[in-house]
Design an enzyme around this catalytic site. Structure first.
Site, PDB file in Angstrom:
ATOM      1  N   ARG A  72       0.864  -1.192   0.000  1.00 49.19           N
ATOM      2  CA  ARG A  72       0.000   0.000   0.000  1.00 49.19           C
ATOM      3  C   ARG A  72       0.893   1.232   0.000  1.00 49.19           C
ATOM      4  O   ARG A  72       1.799   1.345   0.819  1.00 49.19           O
ATOM      5  CB  ARG A  72      -0.901   0.043   1.237  1.00 49.19           C
ATOM      6  CG  ARG A  72      -1.454   1.445   1.480  1.00 49.19           C
ATOM      7  CD  ARG A  72      -2.549   1.533   2.474  1.00 49.19           C
ATOM      8  NE  ARG A  72      -3.757   0.919   1.983  1.00 49.19           N
ATOM      9  CZ  ARG A  72      -4.970   1.240   2.408  1.00 49.19           C
ATOM     10  NH1 ARG A  72      -5.145   2.174   3.311  1.00 49.19           N
ATOM     11  NH2 ARG A  72      -6.038   0.622   1.936  1.00 49.19           N
ATOM     12  N   HIS A  98      -7.230   0.865  -6.494  1.00 44.69           N
ATOM     13  CA  HIS A  98      -7.518   0.120  -5.254  1.00 44.69           C
ATOM     14  C   HIS A  98      -8.281  -1.159  -5.631  1.00 44.69           C
ATOM     15  O   HIS A  98      -9.460  -1.326  -5.294  1.00 44.69           O
ATOM     16  CB  HIS A  98      -8.336   1.000  -4.299  1.00 44.69           C
ATOM     17  CG  HIS A  98      -8.314   0.552  -2.869  1.00 44.69           C
ATOM     18  ND1 HIS A  98      -7.624  -0.567  -2.432  1.00 44.69           N
ATOM     19  CD2 HIS A  98      -8.914   1.070  -1.747  1.00 44.69           C
ATOM     20  CE1 HIS A  98      -7.802  -0.705  -1.129  1.00 44.69           C
ATOM     21  NE2 HIS A  98      -8.569   0.270  -0.690  1.00 44.69           N
ATOM     22  N   GLN A 122     -10.177  -3.400  -3.058  1.00 47.39           N
ATOM     23  CA  GLN A 122     -11.424  -2.782  -2.587  1.00 47.39           C
ATOM     24  C   GLN A 122     -12.550  -3.057  -3.586  1.00 47.39           C
ATOM     25  O   GLN A 122     -13.668  -3.418  -3.197  1.00 47.39           O
ATOM     26  CB  GLN A 122     -11.216  -1.263  -2.437  1.00 47.39           C
ATOM     27  CG  GLN A 122     -12.457  -0.517  -2.006  1.00 47.39           C
ATOM     28  CD  GLN A 122     -12.873  -0.857  -0.589  1.00 47.39           C
ATOM     29  OE1 GLN A 122     -12.066  -0.775   0.330  1.00 47.39           O
ATOM     30  NE2 GLN A 122     -14.130  -1.233  -0.379  1.00 47.39           N
ATOM     31  N   ASP A 155     -16.875   8.013  -1.448  1.00 46.55           N
ATOM     32  CA  ASP A 155     -15.590   7.863  -0.759  1.00 46.55           C
ATOM     33  C   ASP A 155     -15.229   9.239  -0.210  1.00 46.55           C
ATOM     34  O   ASP A 155     -15.902  10.239  -0.524  1.00 46.55           O
ATOM     35  CB  ASP A 155     -14.533   7.361  -1.787  1.00 46.55           C
ATOM     36  CG  ASP A 155     -13.151   7.137  -1.181  1.00 46.55           C
ATOM     37  OD1 ASP A 155     -13.044   7.075   0.065  1.00 46.55           O
ATOM     38  OD2 ASP A 155     -12.176   7.024  -1.955  1.00 46.55           O
ATOM     39  N   CYS A 215     -16.245   2.750   0.911  1.00 47.66           N
ATOM     40  CA  CYS A 215     -15.088   1.892   1.211  1.00 47.66           C
ATOM     41  C   CYS A 215     -14.611   2.056   2.651  1.00 47.66           C
ATOM     42  O   CYS A 215     -13.950   1.166   3.176  1.00 47.66           O
ATOM     43  CB  CYS A 215     -13.960   2.196   0.235  1.00 47.66           C
ATOM     44  SG  CYS A 215     -13.466   3.933   0.291  1.00 47.66           S
TER      45      CYS A 215
HETATM   46  N1   CP Z   1     -11.107   0.787   2.557  1.00 46.37           N
HETATM   47  C1   CP Z   1      -9.833   0.707   2.952  1.00 46.37           C
HETATM   48  O1   CP Z   1      -8.927   0.439   2.161  1.00 46.37           O
HETATM   49  O2   CP Z   1      -9.644   0.915   4.273  1.00 46.37           O
HETATM   50  P1   CP Z   1      -8.243   1.079   5.020  1.00 46.37           P
HETATM   51  O3   CP Z   1      -7.647   2.377   4.538  1.00 46.37           O
HETATM   52  O4   CP Z   1      -8.592   1.095   6.466  1.00 46.37           O
HETATM   53  O5   CP Z   1      -7.373  -0.082   4.652  1.00 46.37           O
HETATM   54  N1  NVA Z   2      -9.558   7.300  -1.690  1.00 45.59           N
HETATM   55  C1  NVA Z   2      -9.179   6.969  -0.329  1.00 45.59           C
HETATM   56  C2  NVA Z   2      -9.465   5.529  -0.062  1.00 45.59           C
HETATM   57  C3  NVA Z   2      -9.161   5.074   1.337  1.00 45.59           C
HETATM   58  C4  NVA Z   2      -9.452   3.624   1.522  1.00 45.59           C
HETATM   59  C5  NVA Z   2      -7.715   7.280  -0.114  1.00 45.59           C
HETATM   60  O1  NVA Z   2      -6.901   6.991  -0.989  1.00 45.59           O
HETATM   61  O2  NVA Z   2      -7.371   7.837   0.936  1.00 45.59           O
END
Ligand code: CP
Ligand code: NVA
Length: 343
Positions: A110, A137, A140, A233, A277
């Site tokens: 990540r 993502h 997700q 989101d 999400c």
């Molecule tokens: N939805 C999601 O990816 O959550 P986190 O940022 O908690 O992993």
């Molecule tokens: N779009 C958000 C998703 C978090 C799971 C981010 O990248 O912060």
């Protein structure tokens, strides 16, 4: 259950790495793994497997889903905060990948740049999964599709409307996933936050081949008419914190509230659900919303019976488990051979 698919050794850097048949198969596997776990049954399909979790950005769901998924199947994970290892600083990403690949059976990443997850996959020699980058993502999107399939019993033909920052990682991966599944996807966002024309054309082409559609819209009330799923989101993603105030002004008209859910025309018939999400800024529950009030979704929607956000969060576990198992499960025949040759 869909036809058997062999995904051993495979990485997932974007959803485009999978065919629509593989997505269907993986979702069915995730649904089966969920049913098994709820029935108290877990396996040993990841016994002896070690998975590195390399995280540059914060996470609750993705990190925990990976840890529990591996443990449920007899495997283990090692959390490596990027700030505590040499990744890209004292050591190139390629060198770190080669080291991790000698010790681990898979890497979940990540972070910021898509290029980093690509380099890990290129040099690691083991499956690499994208647990979120600035532009994508995919794990997700798999959980999102699973949640929709669980509720409606199907995907093709349903209408999903995403309202908010239309070019972020969640929006674009969901757009691709819906297109691959023959759904109708509406990306409802201001002009300045629309995905690139190239990405829209790619998704629209894919959807058209499967009886679906993809379009961009700017008027939320018009966009959600007939929607089965309304999805949002956060308005500023990780790494964009300096744009917070401007985004609040720009995206206020795209807030998912009860009036918007009613405008689907599908609430009474229980043919409309709300997804997010997470994490979500709803009303005065966090440091941020204490000052601003609800941002992308109101409490009334977030807490409503048609909000399936916690099923969706749980499904991160089952879909990531399906990915790990399908990539890392041993070939039964070669296992037998290696036991024999070790005697
Ligand atoms: N939805 C999601 O990816 O959550 P986190 O940022 O908690 O992993
Ligand atoms: N779009 C958000 C998703 C978090 C799971 C981010 O990248 O912060």
């Amino acid at each position: 259950m869909s036809e058997a698919v062999d995904m051993r050794g495979r990485s997932l850097l974007t959803l485009s790495d999978m065919t629509d048949g593989e997505v269907t198969w993986l979702l069915d596997l995730a649904l089966k793994l969920k049913q098994d776990k709820h029935g108290g049954v877990c396996g040993q399909r990841l016994a002896g497997r070690h998975i590195a979790l390399v995280f540059e950005k914060m996470s609750t769901r993705t990190r925990c889903a990976a840890a529990v998924a591996a443990a449920d199947e007899g495997g283990r994970t090692e959390y490596l905060a990027a700030s505590e290892i040499h990744l890209g600083k004292k050591e190139s990403v390629a060198d770190t990948a080669r080291v991790l690949g000698r010790m681990f059976d898979g890497i979940l990443f990540r972070g910021y740049h898509q290029e980093t997850v690509e380099l890990l996959a290129q040099h690691g020699g083991v499956p690499v999964w994208n647990g979120l980058t600035d532009i994508s993502h995919p794990t997700q999107a798999l959980a999102d599709l699973m949640t929709i399939k669980e509720y409606f019993g199907r995907l093709a033909g349903l209408t999903v409307v995403y309202a908010g920052d239309g070019r972020n990682n969640v929006a674009t991966s969901l757009m691709l996933g819906c297109a691959m599944s023959g759904m109708h996807f509406v990306n409802c966002t201001p002009e300045s936050l629309s995905p690139t024309d190239e990405l829209i054309a790619h998704a629209a082409g894919m959807a058209a081949q499967r009886g679906g559609t993809v379009r961009v819209a700017h008027d939320p009330i018009e966009a959600v008419s007939g929607a089965n799923v309304v999805y949002t989101d956060v308005w500023t993603s990780m790494g964009e914190e300096d744009q917070f105030d401007a985004r609040v002004q720009l995206l206020k008209p795209y807030q998912v509230n009860m009036a918007l859910m009613q405008a689907t025309g599908n609430l009474e018939a229980e043919q409309a659900i709300f997804l997010h999400c997470l994490p979500a800024f709803h009303d005065a529950l966090t440091e941020v919303t204490c000052a601003t009030g609800a941002l992308e979704v109101t409490d009334e929607v977030f807490e409503a019976p048609f909000s399936l956000v916690f099923d969706q969060a749980e499904n991160r576990l089952h879909t990531i488990k399906a990915l790990f198992v399908s990539s890392l499960e041993r070939d039964k025949k070669s296992d037998k051979e290696s036991v024999t040759s070790n005697q």
